[in-house]
Design an enzyme around this catalytic site. Structure first.
Site, PDB file in Angstrom:
ATOM      1  N   SER A  22       0.860  -1.187   0.000  1.00 43.52           N
ATOM      2  CA  SER A  22       0.000   0.000   0.000  1.00 43.52           C
ATOM      3  C   SER A  22       0.892   1.231   0.000  1.00 43.52           C
ATOM      4  CB  SER A  22      -0.870   0.037   1.256  1.00 43.52           C
ATOM      5  OG  SER A  22      -1.460   1.309   1.400  1.00 43.52           O
ATOM      6  N   TYR A  56      -1.240  -1.207  10.151  1.00 43.50           N
ATOM      7  CA  TYR A  56      -1.429  -1.447   8.710  1.00 43.50           C
ATOM      8  C   TYR A  56      -0.159  -1.089   7.938  1.00 43.50           C
ATOM      9  CZ  TYR A  56      -3.548  -1.086   4.042  1.00 43.50           C
ATOM     10  OH  TYR A  56      -3.857  -1.250   2.708  1.00 43.50           O
TER      11      TYR A  56
HETATM   12  N1  LIG Z   1      -8.498  -0.191  -1.899  1.00 46.85           N
HETATM   13  C1  LIG Z   1      -7.419   0.518  -1.766  1.00 46.85           C
HETATM   14  O1  LIG Z   1      -7.407   1.733  -1.985  1.00 46.85           O
HETATM   15  C2  LIG Z   1      -6.131  -0.148  -1.366  1.00 46.85           C
HETATM   16  C3  LIG Z   1      -4.982   0.632  -1.311  1.00 46.85           C
HETATM   17  C4  LIG Z   1      -3.768   0.050  -0.959  1.00 46.85           C
HETATM   18  C5  LIG Z   1      -3.701  -1.300  -0.684  1.00 46.85           C
HETATM   19  N2  LIG Z   1      -4.846  -2.061  -0.719  1.00 46.85           N
HETATM   20  C6  LIG Z   1      -4.711  -3.496  -0.426  1.00 46.85           C
HETATM   21  O2  LIG Z   1      -5.391  -4.236  -1.409  1.00 46.85           O
HETATM   22  C7  LIG Z   1      -5.793  -5.489  -0.868  1.00 46.85           C
HETATM   23  C8  LIG Z   1      -7.261  -5.732  -1.209  1.00 46.85           C
HETATM   24  O3  LIG Z   1      -8.038  -4.754  -0.557  1.00 46.85           O
HETATM   25  P1  LIG Z   1      -9.392  -4.159  -1.176  1.00 46.85           P
HETATM   26  O4  LIG Z   1      -9.275  -2.689  -1.099  1.00 46.85           O
HETATM   27  O5  LIG Z   1      -9.686  -4.806  -2.466  1.00 46.85           O
HETATM   28  O6  LIG Z   1     -10.413  -4.599  -0.020  1.00 46.85           O
HETATM   29  P2  LIG Z   1     -11.795  -5.397  -0.052  1.00 46.85           P
HETATM   30  O7  LIG Z   1     -12.649  -4.984  -1.180  1.00 46.85           O
HETATM   31  O8  LIG Z   1     -12.291  -5.249   1.347  1.00 46.85           O
HETATM   32  O9  LIG Z   1     -11.364  -6.916  -0.310  1.00 46.85           O
HETATM   33  C9  LIG Z   1     -10.697  -7.671   0.668  1.00 46.85           C
HETATM   34  C10 LIG Z   1     -10.751  -9.126   0.266  1.00 46.85           C
HETATM   35  O10 LIG Z   1     -10.001  -9.890   1.222  1.00 46.85           O
HETATM   36  C11 LIG Z   1     -10.850 -10.888   1.801  1.00 46.85           C
HETATM   37  N3  LIG Z   1     -10.452 -11.109   3.192  1.00 46.85           N
HETATM   38  C12 LIG Z   1     -10.518 -10.232   4.215  1.00 46.85           C
HETATM   39  N4  LIG Z   1     -10.103 -10.813   5.347  1.00 46.85           N
HETATM   40  C13 LIG Z   1      -9.763 -12.092   5.037  1.00 46.85           C
HETATM   41  C14 LIG Z   1      -9.282 -13.204   5.785  1.00 46.85           C
HETATM   42  N5  LIG Z   1      -9.088 -13.135   7.101  1.00 46.85           N
HETATM   43  N6  LIG Z   1      -9.025 -14.368   5.127  1.00 46.85           N
HETATM   44  C15 LIG Z   1      -9.253 -14.466   3.800  1.00 46.85           C
HETATM   45  N7  LIG Z   1      -9.697 -13.452   3.034  1.00 46.85           N
HETATM   46  C16 LIG Z   1      -9.968 -12.281   3.662  1.00 46.85           C
HETATM   47  C17 LIG Z   1     -12.266 -10.309   1.664  1.00 46.85           C
HETATM   48  O11 LIG Z   1     -13.317 -11.283   1.712  1.00 46.85           O
HETATM   49  P3  LIG Z   1     -13.985 -11.763   3.126  1.00 46.85           P
HETATM   50  O12 LIG Z   1     -14.242 -10.519   3.909  1.00 46.85           O
HETATM   51  O13 LIG Z   1     -15.206 -12.514   2.732  1.00 46.85           O
HETATM   52  O14 LIG Z   1     -12.973 -12.639   3.771  1.00 46.85           O
HETATM   53  C18 LIG Z   1     -12.164  -9.697   0.268  1.00 46.85           C
HETATM   54  O15 LIG Z   1     -12.257 -10.696  -0.709  1.00 46.85           O
HETATM   55  C19 LIG Z   1      -5.512  -5.408   0.638  1.00 46.85           C
HETATM   56  O16 LIG Z   1      -4.299  -6.090   0.934  1.00 46.85           O
HETATM   57  C20 LIG Z   1      -5.340  -3.918   0.891  1.00 46.85           C
HETATM   58  O17 LIG Z   1      -4.507  -3.649   1.996  1.00 46.85           O
HETATM   59  C21 LIG Z   1      -6.059  -1.505  -1.045  1.00 46.85           C
END
Ligand SMILES: NC(=O)c1ccc[n+]([C@@H]2O[C@H](COP(=O)([O-])OP(=O)(O)OC[C@H]3O[C@@H](n4cnc5c(N)ncnc54)[C@H](OP(=O)(O)O)[C@@H]3O)[C@@H](O)[C@H]2O)c1
Length: 263
Positions: free
Chosen positions: A152, A165
């Site tokens: 991130s 985080y």
């Molecule tokens: N969105 C952004 O702006 C952003 C920016 C920088 C980095 N990121 C990174 O991108 C990655 C994806 O995030 P996102 O933004 O796409 O979030 P998201 O839409 O909330 O997706 C998170 C995914 O991870 C799964 N998950 C959560 N906890 C879990 C667990 N304990 N075991 C297995 N699966 C789990 C969720 O499904 P369930 O809840 O059903 O388990 C979901 O499929 C993360 O690593 C985040 O830190 C995101």
């Protein structure tokens, strides 16, 4: 050359956290680029199954759901066992599942710190370890396997309210070149994508009211003047896992629309 440069044809991929957000965008991209099978994982089995059905319809390749909790080592082992029962090899592992926790030092709880580290930092390393035999199986100089960690922009910034985080994500970035060197002779490449602000469930609170002053001000400050979307992360993930990006290893790619250089 261009016909095959970004092709994922015949590849078997695993994307953790593939039921929504960035994981689902990358899974979709791999399938549209010709992947044979993409396994997606998440805790919520119903939502995961729905996403797998949706993604299976967009291309010839199959999208397959594997439900489980990756915050525990038992969950990591169970996922590895399920994949070993189905596949002789995998070409791609995207360690994407992650949570964003926040608290200032006075309110930070050890349990939240552990939960963040377990899912964001421990599980990517130990899932990679558990799947190494499959990643090594048909990897070669010409066709290396690809592991991606999702960091991130928070790893490169100082935000005192997101210590757990950002520390977990910095840990992934530090692991990247070490693991890349350790696995170089096995032709397993390790790279990290560090996204800035993307549309997903994690950031919903910031973008769901697009007319809010805070969202408009954020877009104004961002050099790209927009949040990242499916194409942005899918494009870079496909590049890293196809012939196009196969000379990358041990690298952290900041995919942030200029977030780190913003005003
Ligand atoms: N969105 C952004 O702006 C952003 C920016 C920088 C980095 N990121 C990174 O991108 C990655 C994806 O995030 P996102 O933004 O796409 O979030 P998201 O839409 O909330 O997706 C998170 C995914 O991870 C799964 N998950 C959560 N906890 C879990 C667990 N304990 N075991 C297995 N699966 C789990 C969720 O499904 P369930 O809840 O059903 O388990 C979901 O499929 C993360 O690593 C985040 O830190 C995101």
């Amino acid at each position: 050359m261009i016909e095959t440069l970004f092709s994922m044809s015949d590849k078997v991929c695993v994307v953790t956290g593939g039921s929504s957000g960035l994981g689902s965008y990358m899974a979709q991209g791999f399938l549209e680029a010709g992947a044979a099978r993409v396994y997606i994982t998440a805790r919520s089995a119903e939502k995961l199954k729905e996403k797998a059905i949706e993604l299976s319809q967009i291309a010839d390749g199959e999208c397959l759901p594997l439900a489980g909790d990756l915050a525990t080592l038992e969950g990591v082992e169970a996922l590895s066992t399920e994949i070993h029962e189905r596949e002789q090899h995998i070409d791609v592992l995207v360690n994407n599942a992650g949570i964003g926790t926040g608290a200032y030092i006075d309110d930070l709880k050890a349990a939240d710190w552990d939960r963040t580290m377990d899912l964001n930092l421990r599980s990517p390393l130990f899932l990679t370890q558990a799947l190494l035999d499959l990643l090594r199986h048909r990897a070669s100089v010409e066709m290396p396997s690809s592991v991606i960690f999702i960091s991130s922009v928070a790893a490169s910034e100082v935000f005192p309210h997101v210590m757990a985080y950002s520390t977990s994500k910095k840990g992934l970035e530090h692991l990247t070149p070490q693991l890349a060197l350790a696995l170089a002779d096995d032709h397993v490449r390790i790279n990290t994508i560090a996204p800035g602000r993307f549309y997903s469930e994690m950031t919903r609170g910031a973008w769901e009211n697009p007319d809010s002053e805070s969202f408009k001000a954020e877009l104004e400050r961002l050099p790209a003047h927009r949040y990242g979307g499916a194409e942005d992360i899918a494009g870079v993930a496909i590049m890293l896992c196809s012939r196009a990006g196969s000379y990358f290893t041990g690298e952290v790619l900041n995919l942030d629309g200029g977030h780190r250089i913003r005003r």
